[in-house]
Design a protein around this motif. Structure first.
Motif, PDB file in Angstrom:
ATOM      1  N   UNK A  97       5.005  -4.654   7.711  1.00  0.00           N
ATOM      2  CA  UNK A  97       5.945  -3.582   8.021  1.00  0.00           C
ATOM      3  C   UNK A  97       5.465  -2.269   7.417  1.00  0.00           C
ATOM      4  N   UNK A  98       6.028  -1.183   7.929  1.00  0.00           N
ATOM      5  CA  UNK A  98       5.695   0.161   7.486  1.00  0.00           C
ATOM      6  C   UNK A  98       6.991   0.934   7.363  1.00  0.00           C
ATOM      7  N   UNK A  99       7.160   1.666   6.269  1.00  0.00           N
ATOM      8  CA  UNK A  99       8.352   2.492   6.159  1.00  0.00           C
ATOM      9  C   UNK A  99       8.556   3.030   4.764  1.00  0.00           C
ATOM     10  N   UNK A 100       9.566   3.873   4.619  1.00  0.00           N
ATOM     11  CA  UNK A 100       9.874   4.451   3.309  1.00  0.00           C
ATOM     12  C   UNK A 100      10.495   3.405   2.383  1.00  0.00           C
ATOM     13  N   UNK A 101      10.175   3.523   1.133  1.00  0.00           N
ATOM     14  CA  UNK A 101      10.725   2.628   0.114  1.00  0.00           C
ATOM     15  C   UNK A 101      11.551   3.442  -0.865  1.00  0.00           C
ATOM     16  N   UNK A 102      12.098   2.794  -1.864  1.00  0.00           N
ATOM     17  CA  UNK A 102      12.876   3.494  -2.895  1.00  0.00           C
ATOM     18  C   UNK A 102      12.027   4.587  -3.519  1.00  0.00           C
ATOM     19  N   UNK A 103      12.638   5.705  -3.791  1.00  0.00           N
ATOM     20  CA  UNK A 103      11.910   6.810  -4.397  1.00  0.00           C
ATOM     21  C   UNK A 103      11.164   7.659  -3.393  1.00  0.00           C
ATOM     22  N   UNK A 115       0.862  -1.181   0.000  1.00  0.00           N
ATOM     23  CA  UNK A 115       0.000   0.000   0.000  1.00  0.00           C
ATOM     24  C   UNK A 115       0.898   1.231   0.000  1.00  0.00           C
ATOM     25  N   UNK A 116       1.012   1.857  -1.163  1.00  0.00           N
ATOM     26  CA  UNK A 116       1.816   3.069  -1.280  1.00  0.00           C
ATOM     27  C   UNK A 116       1.004   4.241  -0.752  1.00  0.00           C
ATOM     28  N   UNK A 117       1.575   4.977   0.197  1.00  0.00           N
ATOM     29  CA  UNK A 117       0.863   6.079   0.828  1.00  0.00           C
ATOM     30  C   UNK A 117       1.110   7.387   0.078  1.00  0.00           C
ATOM     31  N   UNK A 118       0.163   8.305   0.198  1.00  0.00           N
ATOM     32  CA  UNK A 118       0.219   9.552  -0.560  1.00  0.00           C
ATOM     33  C   UNK A 118       1.198  10.578   0.013  1.00  0.00           C
ATOM     34  N   UNK A 119       1.714  10.312   1.189  1.00  0.00           N
ATOM     35  CA  UNK A 119       2.678  11.242   1.791  1.00  0.00           C
ATOM     36  C   UNK A 119       3.557  10.473   2.778  1.00  0.00           C
ATOM     37  N   UNK A 120       4.638  11.116   3.169  1.00  0.00           N
ATOM     38  CA  UNK A 120       5.517  10.545   4.196  1.00  0.00           C
ATOM     39  C   UNK A 120       4.832  10.623   5.551  1.00  0.00           C
ATOM     40  N   UNK A 121       5.187   9.712   6.432  1.00  0.00           N
ATOM     41  CA  UNK A 121       4.640   9.696   7.780  1.00  0.00           C
ATOM     42  C   UNK A 121       5.696  10.189   8.765  1.00  0.00           C
ATOM     43  N   UNK A 122       5.236  10.823   9.823  1.00  0.00           N
ATOM     44  CA  UNK A 122       6.146  11.166  10.920  1.00  0.00           C
ATOM     45  C   UNK A 122       6.481   9.875  11.652  1.00  0.00           C
TER      46      UNK A 122
END
Length: 86
Positions: free
Chosen positions: A34-40, A7-14
């Protein structure tokens, strides 16, 4: 069949939002994920679902993401990508 859900989210999370989403994910999804930033720079939630078809997996994944986001209190849009598991 086992399906991987991205599930690609529309914004970065704090950091606090990421923890809240993970806690909700851990509560809602068997075997968690898991949850976190991916490539790009795309923030992503990953988990797996069991379903007999891609259509059923998509509906199940969307329902679970809606519950995860509601429980976490994080307001963000998402786009689902599904891949058959092995």
């Amino acid at each position: 069949m086992n399906w991987s859900v991205y599930a690609d989210l529309s914004r970065s999370l704090s950091a606090a939002e990421r923890r809240s989403v993970f806690e909700a994910l851990d509560e809602v999804v068997l075997d968690s994920g898991c949850v976190g930033p991916q490539n790009g720079g795309v923030e992503e939630v990953y988990f797996r679902v069991d379903a007999v078809s891609a259509a059923e997996a998509s509906v199940t994944a969307a329902r679970l993401m809606d519950v995860i986001l509601a429980k976490s209190g994080v307001q963000v849009r998402y786009e689902l990508q599904l891949q058959p598991g092995y």
